[in-house]
Scaffold this motif. Sequence first.
Motif, PDB file in Angstrom:
ATOM      1  N   ASP A  29       0.968  -1.299  -0.138  1.00  0.00           N
ATOM      2  CA  ASP A  29      -0.060   0.009   0.022  1.00  0.00           C
ATOM      3  C   ASP A  29       0.969   1.221  -0.177  1.00  0.00           C
ATOM      4  N   GLN A  30       0.260   2.490   0.131  1.00  0.00           N
ATOM      5  CA  GLN A  30       0.932   3.710   0.157  1.00  0.00           C
ATOM      6  C   GLN A  30       2.163   3.569   1.117  1.00  0.00           C
ATOM      7  N   LEU A  33       4.784   1.616   0.394  1.00  0.00           N
ATOM      8  CA  LEU A  33       5.647   1.959  -0.787  1.00  0.00           C
ATOM      9  C   LEU A  33       6.435   3.228  -0.244  1.00  0.00           C
ATOM     10  N   ASP A  34       6.011   4.284   0.681  1.00  0.00           N
ATOM     11  CA  ASP A  34       6.749   5.285   1.262  1.00  0.00           C
ATOM     12  C   ASP A  34       7.720   4.813   2.025  1.00  0.00           C
ATOM     13  N   LYS A  58       9.288   5.257  -5.356  1.00  0.00           N
ATOM     14  CA  LYS A  58       9.076   6.949  -5.134  1.00  0.00           C
ATOM     15  C   LYS A  58       8.152   7.220  -6.296  1.00  0.00           C
ATOM     16  N   SER A  60       6.248   5.019  -7.910  1.00  0.00           N
ATOM     17  CA  SER A  60       5.142   3.999  -8.176  1.00  0.00           C
ATOM     18  C   SER A  60       3.951   4.402  -7.412  1.00  0.00           C
ATOM     19  N   LYS A  61       2.695   4.292  -8.094  1.00  0.00           N
ATOM     20  CA  LYS A  61       1.427   4.479  -7.304  1.00  0.00           C
ATOM     21  C   LYS A  61       0.988   3.082  -6.922  1.00  0.00           C
ATOM     22  N   PRO A  62       0.101   3.161  -5.771  1.00  0.00           N
ATOM     23  CA  PRO A  62      -0.385   1.679  -5.106  1.00  0.00           C
ATOM     24  C   PRO A  62      -1.271   1.007  -6.189  1.00  0.00           C
ATOM     25  N   GLN A  63      -2.115   1.580  -6.899  1.00  0.00           N
ATOM     26  CA  GLN A  63      -2.791   0.782  -8.023  1.00  0.00           C
ATOM     27  C   GLN A  63      -2.140   0.601  -8.962  1.00  0.00           C
TER      28      GLN A  63
END
Length: 197
Positions: A29-30, A33-34, A58, A60-63
């Motif tokens: 999830d975000q 990723l963070d 950095k 990448s987006k979760p979806q």
Amino acid sequence: MTTLEIAEEDRLRADFYNFLGLLLAGPPDQMVLDQCAGLGGDETDLGQAIATMSRVAKASKPQTVVREFNALFIGLGRGELLPYASYYLTGFLNEKPLAQLRSDMVVRGITRAQNVYEPEDNIASLMEMMAGMIVGRFGAPATLEAQKTFWAKHIGPWAGHFYSDLEAAKNSVFYASVGTAGRVFMDIEREAFRMTA
């Protein structure tokens, strides 16, 4: 009850096994990723792999990572990769390597998580088991010899190949960097265990 001291190096090894397990158990999830984006590397091969993973996280987006995870591991019918020891070692799922792992899990007091329905020989579970053995999540921390035996039987023969396949998979973007980090880490573990012989 006394608490056994875990060497800092072993705690870091366990943390990295857990981290790989987390990333391979499901799409991050975000928040995860963070956390990946906040990692720093150094000039070592593993440090450079981690720095690359940080850069990719950095961007990448979760979806997007969910779609990538699904294409790699779930797919329609099956994903691009089958991350199971049985498949990598025999060409089939639910074969002898899974039975051997289940037997070793019983001996070590490792039980399957109730909310996990995948065969236990999947890469995420094996990374988590190794981490747990190092820090004593299943009783006393495993000796280096016990870790080496488990690794050589259940992880070493195939995980490096899996991580290389993950690096090269056509649907791999974020997970290509995870594959590189995993492959380099498996090489480090192999060499470290070899030196303890």
